[in-house]
Design a protein around this motif. Structure first.
Motif, PDB file in Angstrom:
ATOM      1  N   ARG A 106       0.713  -1.065   0.017  1.00 23.35           N
ATOM      2  CA  ARG A 106       0.026   0.013   0.048  1.00 23.35           C
ATOM      3  C   ARG A 106       0.782   1.355   0.129  1.00 23.35           C
ATOM      4  O   ARG A 106       0.633   2.159  -0.924  1.00 23.35           O
ATOM      5  N   TYR A 107       1.719   1.223   0.747  1.00 28.70           N
ATOM      6  CA  TYR A 107       2.716   2.571   0.940  1.00 28.70           C
ATOM      7  C   TYR A 107       3.476   2.690  -0.440  1.00 28.70           C
ATOM      8  O   TYR A 107       3.478   3.916  -0.920  1.00 28.70           O
ATOM      9  N   GLN A 119       0.631   3.464  -3.222  1.00 30.28           N
ATOM     10  CA  GLN A 119      -0.095   4.991  -2.811  1.00 30.28           C
ATOM     11  C   GLN A 119       1.157   6.017  -3.188  1.00 30.28           C
ATOM     12  O   GLN A 119       0.699   7.059  -4.089  1.00 30.28           O
ATOM     13  N   GLN A 169       0.542   8.870  -6.325  1.00 29.47           N
ATOM     14  CA  GLN A 169       0.368  10.194  -5.860  1.00 29.47           C
ATOM     15  C   GLN A 169       1.494  10.894  -6.174  1.00 29.47           C
ATOM     16  O   GLN A 169       1.481  12.251  -6.788  1.00 29.47           O
ATOM     17  N   PRO A 198      -6.571  12.715  -3.646  1.00 27.44           N
ATOM     18  CA  PRO A 198      -6.126  11.452  -3.050  1.00 27.44           C
ATOM     19  C   PRO A 198      -6.001  10.119  -3.868  1.00 27.44           C
ATOM     20  O   PRO A 198      -6.905   9.159  -3.654  1.00 27.44           O
ATOM     21  N   GLY A 255      -3.965   8.364  -4.913  1.00 30.41           N
ATOM     22  CA  GLY A 255      -3.068   7.006  -4.655  1.00 30.41           C
ATOM     23  C   GLY A 255      -3.997   6.221  -3.641  1.00 30.41           C
ATOM     24  O   GLY A 255      -3.856   4.925  -3.887  1.00 30.41           O
ATOM     25  N   THR A 256      -4.545   7.050  -2.721  1.00 28.80           N
ATOM     26  CA  THR A 256      -5.537   6.067  -2.025  1.00 28.80           C
ATOM     27  C   THR A 256      -6.590   5.437  -2.789  1.00 28.80           C
ATOM     28  O   THR A 256      -7.142   4.205  -2.398  1.00 28.80           O
ATOM     29  N   VAL A 285      -5.374   2.254  -4.556  1.00 33.68           N
ATOM     30  CA  VAL A 285      -5.170   1.269  -3.813  1.00 33.68           C
ATOM     31  C   VAL A 285      -6.483   0.786  -3.386  1.00 33.68           C
ATOM     32  O   VAL A 285      -6.638  -0.422  -3.394  1.00 33.68           O
ATOM     33  N   ASN A 286      -7.373   1.657  -3.138  1.00 37.09           N
ATOM     34  CA  ASN A 286      -8.862   0.888  -2.709  1.00 37.09           C
ATOM     35  C   ASN A 286      -9.397   0.351  -3.816  1.00 37.09           C
ATOM     36  O   ASN A 286     -10.048  -0.944  -3.659  1.00 37.09           O
ATOM     37  N   THR A 308      -7.292   0.535   2.164  1.00 37.75           N
ATOM     38  CA  THR A 308      -6.920   1.796   3.000  1.00 37.75           C
ATOM     39  C   THR A 308      -8.516   2.873   3.096  1.00 37.75           C
ATOM     40  O   THR A 308      -8.253   3.762   3.052  1.00 37.75           O
ATOM     41  N   SER A 313     -14.803   6.081  -5.344  1.00 35.06           N
ATOM     42  CA  SER A 313     -14.342   4.704  -4.129  1.00 35.06           C
ATOM     43  C   SER A 313     -15.162   3.832  -3.963  1.00 35.06           C
ATOM     44  O   SER A 313     -15.068   2.636  -3.981  1.00 35.06           O
TER      45      SER A 313
END
Length: 178
Positions: free
Chosen positions: A72-73, A76, A80, A88, A90-91, A94-95, A133, A160
């Motif tokens: 995730r890190y 994201q 980003q 956001p 990147g978030t 990832v979602n 996330t 999302s």
């Protein structure tokens, strides 16, 4: 001793060897109907396995949780950095990816019970619990609302949530093809 029968994603307890789904006819003695669970089939998140090998299950949760956090890190941050910091993205990526992959892996594990229960728990709870996330989603949504970014907040929430549902459905369809 109780066994579990399956109805959709809901497991119901039945009396010994009565593996009948609600609304289904009694199974034949030859068990030719592939919709019946074979004897000895255990539920998806198996309590019995946790009782037999709790150390392995905890170890897999830790390892997969760490891998999910690092994935995730990395993803994201990568996304980003490419698109900038105004939204956001990147978030959101990832979602959506996490939802899609959760659909693929969960369906595959449901259909292929040779995947040991400890590994199913490790993958689905450990890896995807750390990878997706939605806690960050909530924080970033509130932050955007506090800054009165109404259009961006609405777009972020709708994409999302509905995108995540669609991604899980697509993941399940892909797993059905495997």
């Amino acid at each position: 001793m109780t066994r579990l029968a399956h109805r959709g994603s809901l497991w119901i307890y039945c009396k010994r060897y009565n593996l009948r789904r609600w609304g289904s006819p009694e199974p034949s003695r030859r068990r030719t109907d592939s919709s019946w669970l074979p004897r000895g089939t255990q539920e998806f998140f198996v309590a019995q396995a946790a009782e037999k090998r709790p150390a392995l299950q905890i170890l897999l949760l830790i390892l997969f949780g760490a891998a999910g956090t690092l994935a995730r890190y990395a993803l994201q941050g990568f996304v980003q950095q490419r698109v900038g910091t105004g939204f956001p993205t990147g978030t959101m990526v990832v979602n959506l990816l996490g939802c899609f992959l959760m659909g693929v892996v969960a369906r595959y594990c449901f259909q292929h019970l040779w995947v040991p229960p400890e590994w199913r728990v490790g993958l689905l709870l450990g890896f995807f619990g750390a990878f997706t996330t939605f806690s960050a989603f909530g924080w970033e949504t509130v932050r955007m609302l506090e800054q009165a970014e109404w259009l961006q907040t609405g777009l972020y929430v709708l994409t999302s949530v509905f995108g995540g549902v669609v991604a899980v459905m697509l993941g399940i369809k892909l797993a059905d093809l495997l």
